[in-house]
Design a protein around this motif. Sequence first.
Motif, PDB file in Angstrom:
ATOM      1  N   GLY A 311       0.800  -1.214   0.000  1.00 11.14           N
ATOM      2  CA  GLY A 311       0.000   0.000   0.000  1.00 11.14           C
ATOM      3  C   GLY A 311       0.832   1.263   0.000  1.00 11.14           C
ATOM      4  N   LEU A 312       0.124   2.365   0.013  1.00 11.20           N
ATOM      5  CA  LEU A 312       0.738   3.685   0.101  1.00 11.20           C
ATOM      6  C   LEU A 312       0.743   4.152   1.540  1.00 11.20           C
ATOM      7  CD1 LEU A 312      -1.254   5.385  -2.818  1.00 11.20           C
ATOM      8  CD2 LEU A 312       1.127   4.624  -2.949  1.00 11.20           C
ATOM      9  N   SER A 313       1.792   4.835   1.946  1.00 15.76           N
ATOM     10  CA  SER A 313       1.712   5.539   3.222  1.00 15.76           C
ATOM     11  C   SER A 313       0.710   6.679   3.042  1.00 15.76           C
ATOM     12  CB  SER A 313       3.076   6.077   3.630  1.00 15.76           C
ATOM     13  OG  SER A 313       3.465   7.149   2.768  1.00 15.76           O
ATOM     14  N   ARG A 314       0.191   7.166   4.134  1.00 13.70           N
ATOM     15  CA  ARG A 314      -0.763   8.283   4.014  1.00 13.70           C
ATOM     16  C   ARG A 314      -0.069   9.509   3.428  1.00 13.70           C
ATOM     17  NH1 ARG A 314      -5.725   9.657   2.612  1.00 13.70           N
ATOM     18  NH2 ARG A 314      -6.631  11.339   3.875  1.00 13.70           N
ATOM     19  N   THR A 315       1.197   9.701   3.749  1.00 17.42           N
ATOM     20  CA  THR A 315       1.935  10.836   3.182  1.00 17.42           C
ATOM     21  C   THR A 315       2.078  10.687   1.672  1.00 17.42           C
ATOM     22  OG1 THR A 315       3.179  11.164   5.237  1.00 17.42           O
ATOM     23  CG2 THR A 315       4.125  12.100   3.227  1.00 17.42           C
ATOM     24  N   GLU A 316       2.433   9.480   1.199  1.00 14.31           N
ATOM     25  CA  GLU A 316       2.523   9.235  -0.244  1.00 14.31           C
ATOM     26  C   GLU A 316       1.177   9.476  -0.923  1.00 14.31           C
ATOM     27  OE1 GLU A 316       5.942   5.743  -0.596  1.00 14.31           O
ATOM     28  OE2 GLU A 316       3.878   5.183  -0.065  1.00 14.31           O
ATOM     29  N   GLU A 317       0.135   9.003  -0.290  1.00 12.18           N
ATOM     30  CA  GLU A 317      -1.199   9.142  -0.878  1.00 12.18           C
ATOM     31  C   GLU A 317      -1.604  10.618  -0.994  1.00 12.18           C
ATOM     32  OE1 GLU A 317      -5.683   7.346  -0.168  1.00 12.18           O
ATOM     33  OE2 GLU A 317      -4.362   7.667   1.562  1.00 12.18           O
ATOM     34  N   LEU A 318      -1.368  11.385   0.036  1.00 10.35           N
ATOM     35  CA  LEU A 318      -1.750  12.807   0.001  1.00 10.35           C
ATOM     36  C   LEU A 318      -0.955  13.563  -1.054  1.00 10.35           C
ATOM     37  CD1 LEU A 318      -2.112  13.491   3.831  1.00 10.35           C
ATOM     38  CD2 LEU A 318      -3.958  13.311   2.138  1.00 10.35           C
ATOM     39  N   THR A 319       0.314  13.205  -1.220  1.00 12.18           N
ATOM     40  CA  THR A 319       1.118  13.830  -2.271  1.00 12.18           C
ATOM     41  C   THR A 319       0.556  13.510  -3.646  1.00 12.18           C
ATOM     42  OG1 THR A 319       3.115  13.744  -0.910  1.00 12.18           O
ATOM     43  CG2 THR A 319       3.418  13.979  -3.284  1.00 12.18           C
ATOM     44  N   LEU A 320       0.181  12.257  -3.858  1.00 12.66           N
ATOM     45  CA  LEU A 320      -0.414  11.854  -5.129  1.00 12.66           C
ATOM     46  C   LEU A 320      -1.752  12.559  -5.365  1.00 12.66           C
ATOM     47  CD1 LEU A 320       0.415   8.052  -4.927  1.00 12.66           C
ATOM     48  CD2 LEU A 320       1.241   9.605  -6.705  1.00 12.66           C
ATOM     49  N   LEU A 321      -2.534  12.687  -4.327  1.00 11.52           N
ATOM     50  CA  LEU A 321      -3.813  13.389  -4.463  1.00 11.52           C
ATOM     51  C   LEU A 321      -3.604  14.848  -4.850  1.00 11.52           C
ATOM     52  CD1 LEU A 321      -5.736  11.845  -1.432  1.00 11.52           C
ATOM     53  CD2 LEU A 321      -6.437  11.695  -3.833  1.00 11.52           C
ATOM     54  N   ASP A 322      -2.592  15.482  -4.264  1.00 10.76           N
ATOM     55  CA  ASP A 322      -2.280  16.868  -4.646  1.00 10.76           C
ATOM     56  C   ASP A 322      -1.897  16.945  -6.119  1.00 10.76           C
ATOM     57  OD1 ASP A 322      -2.794  17.886  -2.147  1.00 10.76           O
ATOM     58  OD2 ASP A 322      -0.692  17.884  -1.491  1.00 10.76           O
ATOM     59  N   ASP A 323      -1.077  15.994  -6.582  1.00  7.36           N
ATOM     60  CA  ASP A 323      -0.688  15.967  -7.992  1.00  7.36           C
ATOM     61  C   ASP A 323      -1.892  15.727  -8.896  1.00  7.36           C
ATOM     62  OD1 ASP A 323       1.913  16.347  -7.215  1.00  7.36           O
ATOM     63  OD2 ASP A 323       2.536  14.261  -7.532  1.00  7.36           O
ATOM     64  N   LEU A 324      -2.790  14.883  -8.453  1.00 10.30           N
ATOM     65  CA  LEU A 324      -3.970  14.542  -9.253  1.00 10.30           C
ATOM     66  C   LEU A 324      -4.896  15.728  -9.388  1.00 10.30           C
ATOM     67  CD1 LEU A 324      -5.316  12.171 -10.752  1.00 10.30           C
ATOM     68  CD2 LEU A 324      -6.446  11.574  -8.603  1.00 10.30           C
ATOM     69  N   HIS A 325      -5.031  16.505  -8.334  1.00 10.93           N
ATOM     70  CA  HIS A 325      -5.885  17.695  -8.369  1.00 10.93           C
ATOM     71  C   HIS A 325      -5.291  18.775  -9.254  1.00 10.93           C
ATOM     72  CE1 HIS A 325      -9.124  16.719  -5.621  1.00 10.93           C
ATOM     73  NE2 HIS A 325      -8.246  16.232  -4.733  1.00 10.93           N
ATOM     74  N   GLY A 326      -3.971  18.774  -9.366  1.00  7.75           N
ATOM     75  CA  GLY A 326      -3.311  19.805 -10.182  1.00  7.75           C
ATOM     76  C   GLY A 326      -3.123  21.093  -9.421  1.00  7.75           C
ATOM     77  N   PRO A 327      -2.449  22.058 -10.051  1.00 11.21           N
ATOM     78  CA  PRO A 327      -2.186  23.351  -9.369  1.00 11.21           C
ATOM     79  C   PRO A 327      -3.480  24.089  -9.086  1.00 11.21           C
ATOM     80  CG  PRO A 327      -1.637  23.489 -11.710  1.00 11.21           C
ATOM     81  CD  PRO A 327      -1.901  22.030 -11.424  1.00 11.21           C
ATOM     82  N   ALA A 328      -3.490  24.772  -7.969  1.00 14.88           N
ATOM     83  CA  ALA A 328      -4.677  25.563  -7.593  1.00 14.88           C
ATOM     84  C   ALA A 328      -4.901  26.670  -8.590  1.00 14.88           C
ATOM     85  CB  ALA A 328      -4.501  26.132  -6.186  1.00 14.88           C
ATOM     86  N   ALA A 329      -6.141  26.960  -8.838  1.00 15.85           N
ATOM     87  CA  ALA A 329      -6.490  28.021  -9.802  1.00 15.85           C
ATOM     88  C   ALA A 329      -6.120  29.383  -9.232  1.00 15.85           C
ATOM     89  CB  ALA A 329      -7.972  27.962 -10.102  1.00 15.85           C
TER      90      ALA A 329
END
Length: 329
Positions: A311-329
């Motif tokens: 699995g992913l660590s929670r830190t790895e997962e949150l980093t991936l989620l940030d990348d998936l969301h993309g840069p803030a508008a």
Amino acid sequence: MTDVLILGGTGWLSGRVAEMWADAGASVTCLARGGRPAPYGTTLVTGDRDDAQAYAEVSVREWDEVVDISSNPVHVAGAVEALGGRAKHWTYVSTVSVYAENDAPGADESAEAVEPLGSDDEPDYGRAKAGAEASVRTALGYRAAIVRPGLIVGPGDPTDRFGYWVGRFALAAQGEVLVPDTTDRGAQVIDVDDLADFLVSVGRERWTGVANAVGDPVPLDRVLREAAQVAGHTGATRTADDAWLETHDVAYWMGPRSLPLWLPAGMPGFWTRSNAVFRLLGGRLRPLRETLARTLADERERGLDRERRSGLSRTEELTLLDDLHGPAA
């Protein structure tokens, strides 16, 4: 009294088999390297299966049942040579990974198996088990049951695969959870206690043959949905497709930095194996939700934020989620 020898008996599955045989009133002996206690009510004989004398103490007795779960074909061959003549019945726990193909839905025990592992070949779990099966079948064919489990799950799972999801949803609570594309993906799991119960049953009845010990096929989206419900997760899920996850070095199925149970496309046979023989022999499968609840209790006891084998660590997962969301508008 039934005399049972468990080759192992101090590990996860073999320990549960030993416990269930003891609970059934059998005299249970566990042959293991030591370092871990044998289950209550059983007798531990210390022996290293790399040692030619490993079976010396247990080879002077007659056994009603011998159970072996080893994936080392050399160990299995040595055991049948030393003990085969002393056993009325032998149960070998193999794996569905012995099957050569994973593209045919509903394939049964007659499906083609991989070639056994050769002495000079690179390690391969399925081929090692195939080699072990061959030793058992050759020496004990008319006295042996070969049981091929799929994904074994439940409390105490040392692989951390199945428990990842219910544990992660619990850890995330109201937070977002990263999930894979579940289209045409699924899982086929068996609770460790349901498998142990089946192994005791085939030994007690001295059934011979080959049986897939697998659960009913379940779409992966249902597994994740029920895991979230059992965990009380109230946050959102965020789906990433295969290409995105592969680009971001997220692995399939198991291991570090993976999304457990997620399979590559084009493997419908992997999670739809026939369990008709298992069912006909009286194999029982508890509801998925019950196994998820048992697993969650175990995950909480072991620590939701612990370092995991899969699995992913929670830190790895949150980093991936940030990348998936993309840069803030």
